[in-house]
Write a protein that holds these residues in place. Structure first.
Motif, short mmCIF file in Angstrom:
data_model
loop_
_atom_site.label_atom_id
_atom_site.label_comp_id
_atom_site.label_asym_id
_atom_site.label_seq_id
_atom_site.Cartn_x
_atom_site.Cartn_y
_atom_site.Cartn_z
N ASN A 1 0.81 -1.20 0.00
CA ASN A 1 0.00 0.00 0.00
C ASN A 1 0.85 1.27 0.00
N PRO A 2 0.59 2.20 -0.91
CA PRO A 2 1.36 3.45 -0.96
C PRO A 2 1.30 4.28 0.32
N ARG A 3 0.25 4.09 1.13
CA ARG A 3 0.16 4.84 2.40
C ARG A 3 1.33 4.48 3.32
N VAL A 4 1.78 3.24 3.26
CA VAL A 4 2.93 2.83 4.08
C VAL A 4 4.18 3.55 3.59
N LEU A 5 4.35 3.61 2.29
CA LEU A 5 5.50 4.32 1.71
C LEU A 5 5.45 5.81 2.08
N GLU A 6 4.28 6.42 1.99
CA GLU A 6 4.13 7.83 2.36
C GLU A 6 4.48 8.06 3.83
N ALA A 7 4.01 7.18 4.70
CA ALA A 7 4.30 7.32 6.13
C ALA A 7 5.80 7.18 6.38
#
Length: 138
Positions: free
Chosen positions: A6-12
């Protein structure tokens, strides 16, 4: 080297300036992402570890990535799934019911059994704090 779905993990991880290297497949990996993972897996000094969504499509992606690259599970076992459910219930976070065809989890057969028993989805972004902890303290 860490791999997430999930890109949200990368963003975080980027927001926290995590020092660990993280590759994000953004769901089902594209040909380019698979080529990158293949190249990384071919290096002797690189070990890939993978995390994704605890739902049947996420399990399918994880199985394909792990089988293809030899990646190991990253907080992606039955105990992690059950801990995530317990944490969601403690926080009062609603969880959706699993749907779709059941899959096996060869890296941890108990995971598929736990998912069938609980029949709940745990999305990767709901466990981002634990994943970030690993990325920050590698």
């Amino acid at each position: 080297m860490y791999v997430c779905e999930n890109p949200r993990v990368l963003e975080a991880a980027a927001d926290a300036a995590a020092p660990a290297t993280l590759v994000c497949t953004s769901g089902n990996p594209t040909t380019v992402t698979l080529a990158l993972l293949d190249a990384l897996a071919a290096q002797d000094r690189v070990r890939l570890i993978y995390h994704g969504d605890f739902d049947w499509p996420g399990i399918g992606i994880a199985e394909r990535v792990m089988r293809r690259t030899g990646a190991l599970p990253w907080r992606f076992r039955s105990t992690d799934y059950e801990a995530a459910i317990a944490e969601a219930r403690l926080r009062g976070t609603p969880l959706r019911e699993l749907s779709g065809p059941n899959l096996d989890t060869p890296w941890d057969p108990a995971l598929a059994a736990a998912m069938r028993r609980h029949a709940l989805v745990v999305h990767e972004e709901s466990v981002v704090a634990a994943l970030l902890d690993d990325l920050m303290n590698r």
